[in-house]
Design a protein around this motif. Structure first.
Motif, PDB file in Angstrom:
ATOM      1  N   VAL A  40      21.835 -30.119   4.820  1.00 19.46           N
ATOM      2  CA  VAL A  40      20.711 -29.639   5.608  1.00 19.46           C
ATOM      3  C   VAL A  40      19.977 -30.835   6.208  1.00 19.46           C
ATOM      4  O   VAL A  40      20.162 -31.964   5.775  1.00 19.46           O
ATOM      5  N   THR A  41      19.176 -30.562   7.169  1.00 18.44           N
ATOM      6  CA  THR A  41      18.366 -31.593   7.805  1.00 18.44           C
ATOM      7  C   THR A  41      16.902 -31.316   7.480  1.00 18.44           C
ATOM      8  O   THR A  41      16.447 -30.182   7.602  1.00 18.44           O
ATOM      9  N   ASP A  98       8.731 -30.035   6.166  1.00 21.68           N
ATOM     10  CA  ASP A  98       9.213 -30.012   4.788  1.00 21.68           C
ATOM     11  C   ASP A  98       8.434 -30.993   3.927  1.00 21.68           C
ATOM     12  O   ASP A  98       7.856 -31.963   4.424  1.00 21.68           O
ATOM     13  N   ILE A  99       8.427 -30.743   2.614  1.00 17.38           N
ATOM     14  CA  ILE A  99       7.685 -31.567   1.667  1.00 17.38           C
ATOM     15  C   ILE A  99       8.646 -32.039   0.583  1.00 17.38           C
ATOM     16  O   ILE A  99       9.414 -31.250   0.043  1.00 17.38           O
ATOM     17  N   VAL A 102      -0.716 -26.515   0.889  1.00 19.05           N
ATOM     18  CA  VAL A 102      -0.455 -27.952   0.898  1.00 19.05           C
ATOM     19  C   VAL A 102      -0.439 -28.427   2.345  1.00 19.05           C
ATOM     20  O   VAL A 102       0.224 -27.828   3.190  1.00 19.05           O
ATOM     21  N   ASN A 103      -1.190 -29.481   2.621  1.00 23.79           N
ATOM     22  CA  ASN A 103      -1.283 -30.026   3.978  1.00 23.79           C
ATOM     23  C   ASN A 103      -1.076 -31.529   3.965  1.00 23.79           C
ATOM     24  O   ASN A 103      -1.355 -32.190   2.971  1.00 23.79           O
ATOM     25  N   TYR A 104      -0.637 -32.025   5.110  1.00 24.71           N
ATOM     26  CA  TYR A 104      -0.512 -33.466   5.296  1.00 24.71           C
ATOM     27  C   TYR A 104      -1.344 -33.858   6.502  1.00 24.71           C
ATOM     28  O   TYR A 104      -1.211 -33.277   7.576  1.00 24.71           O
ATOM     29  N   ASN A 135       5.791 -35.928  -3.389  1.00 20.74           N
ATOM     30  CA  ASN A 135       4.491 -35.831  -2.733  1.00 20.74           C
ATOM     31  C   ASN A 135       3.604 -34.791  -3.421  1.00 20.74           C
ATOM     32  O   ASN A 135       2.383 -34.806  -3.238  1.00 20.74           O
ATOM     33  N   LEU A 136       4.207 -33.893  -4.179  1.00 18.39           N
ATOM     34  CA  LEU A 136       3.457 -32.827  -4.841  1.00 18.39           C
ATOM     35  C   LEU A 136       3.076 -33.170  -6.273  1.00 18.39           C
ATOM     36  O   LEU A 136       1.958 -32.879  -6.706  1.00 18.39           O
TER      37      LEU A 136
END
Length: 131
Positions: free
Chosen positions: A32-33, A38-39, A97-99, A43-44
């Motif tokens: 997959v790409t 995506d996270i 969840v945000n970036y 990071n979580l």
């Protein structure tokens, strides 16, 4: 007997390309790409969860994967330096969840208080889930 061995060898030789073709067909979709939305799990893990009042209500300690999909966040509530921690499993839909591109920072928010999370059913790291 010799004819049987020759027939078996011929059948094996003919079957081999078919197996190779089948193997190629089943590997389609293996890779997959990553999309920009995506996270990655690192990071979580360790990310604090805050509520609307900007109060820290818990920390993501682990991820629960079920049938290849994220089924929940294991959240640590309360405790100090690992003593008295209470773990609960929170639905991924309950945590946003945000970036932030500007801050280069991940944030997690949910509509809950620390007391509500403490009152949720406890998850224990034991048995098949022991650390």
């Amino acid at each position: 007997m010799r004819n049987i061995l020759i027939a078996l060898a011929a059948v094996s030789a003919l079957a081999t390309p078919n197996l190779a073709q089948s193997a190629t067909a089943t590997t389609t979709g293996t890779y997959v790409t990553a999309k920009p939305t995506d996270i990655l799990s690192y990071n979580l893990i360790g990310l604090n969860i805050v509520n609307g009042a900007n109060e820290t209500v818990g920390e993501i300690k682990d991820l629960l994967i079920s049938d290849g999909a994220l089924a929940g966040y294991i959240v640590s509530v309360g405790g100090f330096l690992g003593v008295g921690e209470h773990y609960v499993i929170v639905s991924p839909a309950a945590v946003k969840v945000n970036y932030s591109e500007n801050d280069k920072k991940w944030t997690a928010t949910m509509d809950a208080t620390k007391d509500q999370l403490k009152a949720a059913p406890e998850f224990k790291y034991e048995g098949r889930w022991s650390k």
